[in-house]
Write a protein that holds these residues in place. Structure first.
Motif, PDB file in Angstrom:
ATOM      1  N   ASN A  26      -4.157  -3.938  -0.485  1.00  0.00           N
ATOM      2  CA  ASN A  26      -4.334  -3.571   0.921  1.00  0.00           C
ATOM      3  C   ASN A  26      -4.396  -4.847   1.759  1.00  0.00           C
ATOM      4  O   ASN A  26      -5.229  -5.710   1.503  1.00  0.00           O
ATOM      5  N   ASP A  74       5.917  -0.961   2.453  1.00  0.00           N
ATOM      6  CA  ASP A  74       5.783  -2.357   2.065  1.00  0.00           C
ATOM      7  C   ASP A  74       6.935  -2.677   1.126  1.00  0.00           C
ATOM      8  O   ASP A  74       7.292  -1.866   0.279  1.00  0.00           O
ATOM      9  N   LYS A 122       4.331   1.805  -1.178  1.00  0.00           N
ATOM     10  CA  LYS A 122       3.176   1.874  -0.283  1.00  0.00           C
ATOM     11  C   LYS A 122       3.688   2.147   1.129  1.00  0.00           C
ATOM     12  O   LYS A 122       4.518   1.407   1.651  1.00  0.00           O
ATOM     13  N   TYR A 124       3.037   2.912   5.281  1.00  0.00           N
ATOM     14  CA  TYR A 124       2.159   2.621   6.407  1.00  0.00           C
ATOM     15  C   TYR A 124       2.377   3.645   7.502  1.00  0.00           C
ATOM     16  O   TYR A 124       3.446   4.260   7.598  1.00  0.00           O
ATOM     17  N   GLN A 136       1.067   0.302  11.352  1.00  0.00           N
ATOM     18  CA  GLN A 136      -0.276  -0.196  11.074  1.00  0.00           C
ATOM     19  C   GLN A 136      -0.878   0.554   9.899  1.00  0.00           C
ATOM     20  O   GLN A 136      -0.372   1.556   9.458  1.00  0.00           O
ATOM     21  N   ASN A 137      -1.966  -0.007   9.403  1.00  0.00           N
ATOM     22  CA  ASN A 137      -2.714   0.679   8.360  1.00  0.00           C
ATOM     23  C   ASN A 137      -4.160   0.788   8.752  1.00  0.00           C
ATOM     24  O   ASN A 137      -4.573   0.361   9.790  1.00  0.00           O
TER      25      ASN A 137
END
Length: 137
Positions: A26, A74, A122, A124, A136-137
């Motif tokens: 993360n 990602d 992954k 977001y 954004q996360n």
């Protein structure tokens, strides 16, 4: 004999609780760009994708889905992510590939489509407003 069995289960459970490194770490992601920026021209088309460096673990892939929504992943491969191998876009841009393991993922939802990968990319959160895209996360 019962005590030996309990002791064996306890010892095995202690080894099973080790720190796992098979996930993409993360990191803070706060990307914003105008959709009119020429670097995002591919996102004007369905199934268009672009690579954005400097964000996430290994960069970002932005993808325009068939329903007009956007996805952001990602670039760090979900297969052995501790190696931080950046996935590359395939042609056509419906999939991306890990050059280190030859794994492939579908950009529509990030799911793996070629082994040895078994985990999704992954993803977001993406928001679009006033002709800008935010990741954004």
């Amino acid at each position: 004999m019962r005590k030996l069995g309990i002791l064996t289960v306890f010892i095995l459970s202690c080894f099973a609780c080790g720190k796992s490194t098979d996930y993409v770490p993360n990191v803070s992601v706060n990307f914003q760009m105008a959709l009119t920026d020429p670097r995002l021209n591919a996102l004007h088309n369905t199934n268009g994708a672009v690579i954005i460096n400097g964000y996430g673990v290994a960069g970002l892939i932005l993808f325009r889905r068939a329903d007009g929504s956007y996805a952001a992943y990602d670039r760090c491969s979900a297969y052995l992510p501790q190696n931080k191998c950046a996935v590359t876009l395939d042609n056509p841009t419906l999939t991306c590939s890990d050059p280190c393991s030859t794994s492939k993922w579908l950009l529509q939802d990030g799911t793996p489509v070629k082994a040895p990968a078994i985990k999704s990319l992954k993803e977001y959160a993406v928001n679009v407003s006033a002709f800008e895209i935010f990741v954004q996360n």
